[in-house]
Design a protein around this motif. Structure first.
Motif, PDB file in Angstrom:
ATOM      1  N   MET A   1       5.371  51.877  27.371  1.00  0.00           N
ATOM      2  CA  MET A   1       4.214  51.024  27.247  1.00  0.00           C
ATOM      3  C   MET A   1       4.638  49.574  26.991  1.00  0.00           C
ATOM      4  N   LYS A   2       5.598  49.377  26.097  1.00  0.00           N
ATOM      5  CA  LYS A   2       6.068  48.040  25.770  1.00  0.00           C
ATOM      6  C   LYS A   2       6.669  47.367  27.001  1.00  0.00           C
ATOM      7  N   LYS A   3       7.406  48.151  27.789  1.00  0.00           N
ATOM      8  CA  LYS A   3       8.037  47.627  28.985  1.00  0.00           C
ATOM      9  C   LYS A   3       6.966  47.173  29.996  1.00  0.00           C
ATOM     10  N   ASN A   4       5.894  47.935  30.108  1.00  0.00           N
ATOM     11  CA  ASN A   4       4.801  47.590  31.025  1.00  0.00           C
ATOM     12  C   ASN A   4       4.103  46.291  30.602  1.00  0.00           C
ATOM     13  N   LEU A   5       3.934  46.089  29.301  1.00  0.00           N
ATOM     14  CA  LEU A   5       3.301  44.861  28.793  1.00  0.00           C
ATOM     15  C   LEU A   5       4.171  43.640  29.089  1.00  0.00           C
ATOM     16  N   VAL A   6       5.482  43.788  28.930  1.00  0.00           N
ATOM     17  CA  VAL A   6       6.398  42.672  29.211  1.00  0.00           C
ATOM     18  C   VAL A   6       6.342  42.323  30.698  1.00  0.00           C
ATOM     19  N   ILE A   7       6.346  43.348  31.557  1.00  0.00           N
ATOM     20  CA  ILE A   7       6.284  43.096  33.000  1.00  0.00           C
ATOM     21  C   ILE A   7       4.946  42.448  33.362  1.00  0.00           C
ATOM     22  N   LEU A   8       3.857  42.929  32.810  1.00  0.00           N
ATOM     23  CA  LEU A   8       2.537  42.346  33.055  1.00  0.00           C
ATOM     24  C   LEU A   8       2.491  40.899  32.576  1.00  0.00           C
ATOM     25  N   PHE A   9       3.064  40.652  31.426  1.00  0.00           N
ATOM     26  CA  PHE A   9       3.106  39.296  30.880  1.00  0.00           C
ATOM     27  C   PHE A   9       3.914  38.372  31.787  1.00  0.00           C
ATOM     28  N   LEU A  10       5.074  38.821  32.287  1.00  0.00           N
ATOM     29  CA  LEU A  10       5.907  38.016  33.184  1.00  0.00           C
ATOM     30  C   LEU A  10       5.185  37.740  34.509  1.00  0.00           C
ATOM     31  N   ILE A  11       4.482  38.742  35.035  1.00  0.00           N
ATOM     32  CA  ILE A  11       3.716  38.536  36.272  1.00  0.00           C
ATOM     33  C   ILE A  11       2.622  37.499  36.045  1.00  0.00           C
ATOM     34  N   LEU A  12       1.927  37.596  34.915  1.00  0.00           N
ATOM     35  CA  LEU A  12       0.868  36.647  34.582  1.00  0.00           C
ATOM     36  C   LEU A  12       1.425  35.227  34.443  1.00  0.00           C
ATOM     37  N   LEU A  13       2.561  35.073  33.755  1.00  0.00           N
ATOM     38  CA  LEU A  13       3.194  33.760  33.608  1.00  0.00           C
ATOM     39  C   LEU A  13       3.627  33.197  34.958  1.00  0.00           C
ATOM     40  N   THR A  14       4.156  34.057  35.812  1.00  0.00           N
ATOM     41  CA  THR A  14       4.583  33.621  37.147  1.00  0.00           C
ATOM     42  C   THR A  14       3.377  33.121  37.945  1.00  0.00           C
TER      43      THR A  14
END
Length: 165
Positions: A1-14
């Motif tokens: 779950m934590k890994k998915n949030l980090v990936i979602l956050f990076l996609i959003l920042l990008t």
């Protein structure tokens, strides 16, 4: 779950960064509409040159006369400001002296006379290097300026102390 949030956050920042870069590029490289030139007030010399259609020699003579006239006028106007301030101070003092007020009024009157005489001299000097048509236009411009100043003295909302005389 934590890994998915980090990936979602990076996609959003990008996505946010790409949107910011596209917006910057759009505004930076977009053709700008042609803006009309600013209507800045003309220097008196440029206005006179244009209105009277002065040649180079006339313009040199005008600038020489105008610069001398302006220096003399500025000096007199500075003196007038000082005397008017002194008059106001005297009038608002605890016990104004009638003799001082009379003296200051006489000095102000004398400065006003000097101002008028300098203006007359300047106007007559200008006649010496202007053609008859330019002279007519010059005096017409002078009269328009006087009429404009008189109109400013009677702005709406300002008391007219001359009414009822």
């Amino acid at each position: 779950m934590k890994k998915n949030l980090v990936i979602l956050f990076l996609i959003l920042l990008t996505i946010v960064n790409i949107a910011a870069l596209v917006t910057f590029a759009y505004h930076r490289f977009q053709p700008r509409p042609h803006l009309p030139p600013l209507n800045l007030p003309d220097k008196p010399e440029n206005f006179i040159r244009r209105e009277l259609n002065l040649n180079e020699e006339q313009m040199k003579q005008f600038e020489t006369h105008f610069n001398k006239f302006k220096m003399e006028m500025d000096s007199i106007l500075d003196s007038l400001r000082v005397k008017r301030d002194q008059l106001t101070e005297e009038m608002t003092s605890g016990e104004p002296s009638a003799a001082s007020l009379d003296s200051l009024a006489d000095e102000i009157g004398a400065l006003e006379v000097r101002l008028q005489k300098k203006t007359i001299t300047h106007m007559l000097d200008a006649k010496t290097f202007l053609t008859p048509d330019q002279q007519k236009k010059f005096f017409s411009l002078f009269k328009e300026g006087q009429d404009h100043r008189r109109g400013m003295e009677r702005e709406p909302g300002r008391p007219n102390f001359e009414e009822g005389r």
